[in-house]
Design an enzyme around this catalytic site. Structure first.
Site, PDB file in Angstrom:
ATOM      1  N   HIS A 204       1.178  -1.189  -0.194  1.00 36.01           N
ATOM      2  CA  HIS A 204      -0.073  -0.126   0.431  1.00 36.01           C
ATOM      3  C   HIS A 204       0.722   0.970  -0.012  1.00 36.01           C
ATOM      4  O   HIS A 204       0.519   2.392  -0.461  1.00 36.01           O
ATOM      5  CB  HIS A 204      -0.726  -0.107   1.231  1.00 36.01           C
ATOM      6  CG  HIS A 204      -1.856  -0.703   0.920  1.00 36.01           C
ATOM      7  ND1 HIS A 204      -3.179  -1.399   2.329  1.00 36.01           N
ATOM      8  CD2 HIS A 204      -2.827  -1.457  -0.325  1.00 36.01           C
ATOM      9  CE1 HIS A 204      -4.250  -2.166   1.760  1.00 36.01           C
ATOM     10  NE2 HIS A 204      -3.725  -1.686  -0.084  1.00 36.01           N
ATOM     11  N   ARG A 310      -9.194  -7.585  -7.184  1.00 32.43           N
ATOM     12  CA  ARG A 310      -9.389  -9.162  -6.681  1.00 32.43           C
ATOM     13  C   ARG A 310     -10.254  -8.734  -4.831  1.00 32.43           C
ATOM     14  O   ARG A 310     -10.106  -7.626  -4.165  1.00 32.43           O
ATOM     15  CB  ARG A 310      -8.047  -8.894  -5.873  1.00 32.43           C
ATOM     16  CG  ARG A 310      -6.255  -8.833  -7.086  1.00 32.43           C
ATOM     17  CD  ARG A 310      -5.447  -8.771  -6.726  1.00 32.43           C
ATOM     18  NE  ARG A 310      -4.855  -8.539  -7.649  1.00 32.43           N
ATOM     19  CZ  ARG A 310      -4.245  -7.940  -8.324  1.00 32.43           C
ATOM     20  NH1 ARG A 310      -4.864  -6.363  -8.261  1.00 32.43           N
ATOM     21  NH2 ARG A 310      -3.171  -7.909  -9.953  1.00 32.43           N
ATOM     22  N   ARG A 346     -13.168 -11.373  -9.730  1.00 31.61           N
ATOM     23  CA  ARG A 346     -12.389 -12.522  -9.330  1.00 31.61           C
ATOM     24  C   ARG A 346     -13.173 -12.922  -7.400  1.00 31.61           C
ATOM     25  O   ARG A 346     -13.163 -12.069  -6.624  1.00 31.61           O
ATOM     26  CB  ARG A 346     -11.276 -12.861  -9.409  1.00 31.61           C
ATOM     27  CG  ARG A 346     -10.401 -13.932  -8.683  1.00 31.61           C
ATOM     28  CD  ARG A 346      -8.960 -13.843  -8.970  1.00 31.61           C
ATOM     29  NE  ARG A 346      -8.693 -13.441  -7.403  1.00 31.61           N
ATOM     30  CZ  ARG A 346      -7.075 -12.845  -7.442  1.00 31.61           C
ATOM     31  NH1 ARG A 346      -6.060 -12.851  -8.752  1.00 31.61           N
ATOM     32  NH2 ARG A 346      -6.641 -11.723  -6.184  1.00 31.61           N
ATOM     33  N   GLU A 448      -4.642 -20.557 -14.442  1.00 29.27           N
ATOM     34  CA  GLU A 448      -3.251 -20.521 -13.681  1.00 29.27           C
ATOM     35  C   GLU A 448      -2.222 -21.628 -13.328  1.00 29.27           C
ATOM     36  O   GLU A 448      -1.397 -21.460 -12.752  1.00 29.27           O
ATOM     37  CB  GLU A 448      -2.970 -19.269 -12.483  1.00 29.27           C
ATOM     38  CG  GLU A 448      -4.546 -19.393 -11.966  1.00 29.27           C
ATOM     39  CD  GLU A 448      -4.499 -19.075 -10.496  1.00 29.27           C
ATOM     40  OE1 GLU A 448      -3.822 -17.809 -10.502  1.00 29.27           O
ATOM     41  OE2 GLU A 448      -6.283 -18.715 -10.293  1.00 29.27           O
ATOM     42  N   ASN A 471       1.240 -14.438 -13.407  1.00 29.67           N
ATOM     43  CA  ASN A 471       1.825 -14.906 -12.041  1.00 29.67           C
ATOM     44  C   ASN A 471       1.799 -15.799 -11.941  1.00 29.67           C
ATOM     45  O   ASN A 471       3.013 -16.301 -11.324  1.00 29.67           O
ATOM     46  CB  ASN A 471       1.234 -13.627 -11.296  1.00 29.67           C
ATOM     47  CG  ASN A 471       1.007 -12.011 -11.560  1.00 29.67           C
ATOM     48  OD1 ASN A 471       1.807 -11.803 -12.645  1.00 29.67           O
ATOM     49  ND2 ASN A 471       0.554 -11.356 -10.939  1.00 29.67           N
ATOM     50  N   ASP A 472       0.956 -16.396 -11.538  1.00 35.57           N
ATOM     51  CA  ASP A 472       1.006 -18.111 -10.304  1.00 35.57           C
ATOM     52  C   ASP A 472       1.166 -18.980 -11.886  1.00 35.57           C
ATOM     53  O   ASP A 472       2.099 -19.645 -11.382  1.00 35.57           O
ATOM     54  CB  ASP A 472      -0.368 -18.599 -10.160  1.00 35.57           C
ATOM     55  CG  ASP A 472      -0.738 -18.562  -8.542  1.00 35.57           C
ATOM     56  OD1 ASP A 472       0.406 -17.537  -7.891  1.00 35.57           O
ATOM     57  OD2 ASP A 472      -1.656 -17.855  -8.217  1.00 35.57           O
ATOM     58  N   CYS A 519      -4.207 -11.723 -17.680  1.00 36.71           N
ATOM     59  CA  CYS A 519      -3.993 -10.558 -16.010  1.00 36.71           C
ATOM     60  C   CYS A 519      -3.482 -10.520 -15.392  1.00 36.71           C
ATOM     61  O   CYS A 519      -2.856  -9.494 -14.334  1.00 36.71           O
ATOM     62  CB  CYS A 519      -5.257 -10.578 -15.355  1.00 36.71           C
ATOM     63  SG  CYS A 519      -6.097 -12.147 -14.573  1.00 36.71           S
TER      64      CYS A 519
END
Length: 601
Positions: A204, A310, A346, A448, A471-472, A519
């Site tokens: 953040h 998310r 998601r 993924e 990413n995964d 994504c």
């Protein structure tokens, strides 16, 4: 505290480059102030008999003061920084988080120890829970808990905050870590940028820095011991590196590089409202990845909707799990704000280990390998009531725009069918109750894991769309944990296996007539985007600020040329060969967009 008076100038050392992570783009050159928090040593003592009640009251009073500090900060900046105070709001809710409070109060009572000691022990307990979370993004949220606990601790010992103010001239601030609230306080002409030893690009703190346009490099190990207040430093937020004691030639070169980037960024604003299509007329949807329900940046950067929301954020804030109404409000507002563009949400992508503290009835044992354990859709299918609550909220919100449901970590056809059966059951419940919803709400799955790629033909026959989560997919396919310092360098988006799996998934989806999006971080990288576009993706979803850059590349390309490039890259035997091809293509076709990076080192 500063490690010396700012006016004290040290003899310049030898030029040195340190590498970290890009927290926020931009380049600044200036004198550094090394900021360290005053550590008087943690107070640890046993309470006198009968003193626990007073100690609990002292702790709760500190919680109340910490809460007021955050509320005052929010009120101070809510007009100028409306798009960042949502993170402060999350910390305000977190101050009253039951896990943080109940565990600390329990330790005070049961162990008869002082509040500072109890709070530190509570933080350690929470950290162990976060350490076993597989998802990088969720794991990094521990920093928010740590910020809040630190703020409470400061109120307990009466230190308050002395950060950062009163600089006589603009400076660069260095420290072990800074909270999002610290970063908001940097919104002044006296702070040029900052660098930290801890943190990541999804923290953040980094998100706030990007929102404020404050150049930052995070995760630079040992930086506070390598530089001293008064040293000249270059912060390169584009490449995630800093230069200590730079020569005048290096300073001029970096400032020119920054000027070129600023000119280029100004040019990018022209592309925000233009269509995302190639010269020969192929349209590709460029949408946004977001993690908090704030659509302002999505609209500002000209995104064609949300390709990935998310939804975990709502489950990690406050003292209890979100109910159906609170989820419905969030989903409805996003769908309505962006209609008729799609909003893809998601479902809960988190491990049961993170929620077990709020759901003690789970009785989950500690997992040896949570990345391969009870997480994402597996957890949702095990905890049906939790999943059904989210699905009810999603379906109710589906009437207010084009809302799409995305299921994470699908590894088999049976999982997709089981999840669809739950959704259809919820539809029947809503219909019986007379609650309106869109019965044609699209249901997609994330690709993924390798098994989903292999089974993509079968999955495409029963899904409404695919979203490739690189990413995964990269981590699972290459057996690489990119958060592990020993193997992170092997995380390779251009690995031939990765590119071929992406291509295979696209082909399988298109044979069944469904859209395929991507994504992962690759989508927003102008270095990898050309080959992704050439592979025929229908949508790229990325951080909002990357959209104009990818759109510019798209509008100066032809699909025919991109297709030829992708075909060549797919034949490469290793990633270095693929990178060389992409470098050559980009330098020949977009020479003004890609500046030589090596000459600055």
């Amino acid at each position: 505290m500063m490690d010396s008076e700012f006016e004290q100038r040290l003899e310049p050392g030898e030029p040195e480059t340190l590498h970290g992570i890009s927290g926020s783009p931009g380049i600044v050159v200036g004198k550094v102030v090394v900021f360290s928090r005053q550590e008087d040593g943690l107070l640890r003592y046993r309470l006198e008999p009968g003193a626990a009640e007073n100690e609990e009251a002292r702790f709760m009073a500190a919680v109340a003061r910490a809460e007021q500090v955050l509320i005052s900060l929010r009120q101070q900046f809510e007009d100028d920084l409306a798009d960042t105070v949502a993170i402060v709001d999350s910390h305000i809710r977190m101050v009253r988080d039951r896990l943080l409070l109940d565990q600390t109060l329990s330790l005070i009572r049961q162990k008869q120890i002082n509040a500072e000691w109890a709070l530190t022990r509570t933080l350690g307990i929470i950290k162990k829970k976060f350490d076993h979370i597989a998802d990088d993004y969720i794991r990094s949220r521990f920093a928010d808990v740590e910020y809040v606990a630190r703020l409470i601790a400061e109120q307990l010992n009466g230190q308050g905050r002395s950060f950062p103010a009163g600089f006589a001239e603009p400076v660069i601030v260095a420290g072990e870590d800074f909270s999002p609230e610290d970063t908001i306080r940097m919104h002044t002409d006296k702070v040029l940028g900052f660098l930290t030893e801890k943190g990541g690009s999804t923290s953040h703190t980094a998100i706030v820095a990007r929102s404020l346009g404050l150049p930052a490099v995070v995760g630079v190990r040992g930086v506070t011991s390598r530089c001293r207040t008064g040293d000249t430093v270059i912060v390169d937020g584009y490449e995630g590196r800093i230069c200590l004691h730079p020569t005048l030639d290096q300073q001029r070169l970096y400032l020119e590089y920054d000027r070129q980037h600023r000119v280029f960024s100004d040019e990018m604003s022209w592309y925000i409202r233009l269509a995302s299509e190639t010269v020969d007329g192929l349209r590709v949807r460029l949408s946004a990845n977001i993690e908090i329900p704030d659509v302002e940046a999505v609209i500002y950067y000209g995104a064609s909707g949300i390709g990935l929301f998310r939804s975990e954020f709502g489950y990690l804030q406050g003292s209890r799990l979100p109910d159906e109404e609170s989820l419905f409000t969030v989903y409805r507002d996003m769908a309505a704000a962006l209609a008729p563009e799609p909003v893809t949400i998601r479902t809960l992508d988190i491990g049961g280990d993170k929620l077990s503290s709020r759901l003690p009835e789970l009785r989950l044992s500690r997992e040896r390998n949570p990345a391969l354990g009870l997480r994402s859709i597996r957890f949702s299918l095990r905890e049906r009531s939790l999943f059904e609550t989210q699905v009810r909220a999603l379906l109710r919100a589906s009437l207010h725009g084009r809302l799409r449901i995305l299921l994470p970590l699908i590894s088999s056809l049976s999982e997709l069918r089981e999840a669809r059966a739950v959704i259809e059951s919820v539809m029947e419940q809503l219909a019986a109750e007379g609650v309106p919803f869109n019965p044609n709400t699209e249901l997609g799955i994330m690709i993924e894991v390798p098994s989903a790629v292999v089974m993509a033909d079968s999955l495409a026959a029963e899904a409404d769309f695919f979203s490739i989560g690189t990413n995964d997919l990269i981590q699972y396919s290459l057996a690489i944990d990119r958060g592990n310092e020993y193997v992170a360098s092997m995380y390779d988006p251009l690995h031939p296996a990765v590119l071929r799996m992406i291509s295979q998934t696209i082909e399988a989806g298109h044979r069944q007539g469904i859209e395929v999006s991507l994504c992962g971080e690759m989508a927003g990288d102008v270095f990898t985007a050309p080959v992704l576009l050439g592979l025929g993706l229908d949508e790229l979803s990325m951080r909002p600020s990357a959209i104009p850059h990818v759109k510019r590349l798209l509008r100066h390309s032809t699909f025919a040329r991109l297709t030829v490039l992708a075909a060549k890259v797919l034949k490469c035997k290793d990633s270095s060969e693929a990178a060389a091809l992409l470098n050559q293509y980009l330098s020949e076709n977009y020479p003004d967009q890609f500046i030589d990076r090596d000459e600055r080192t």
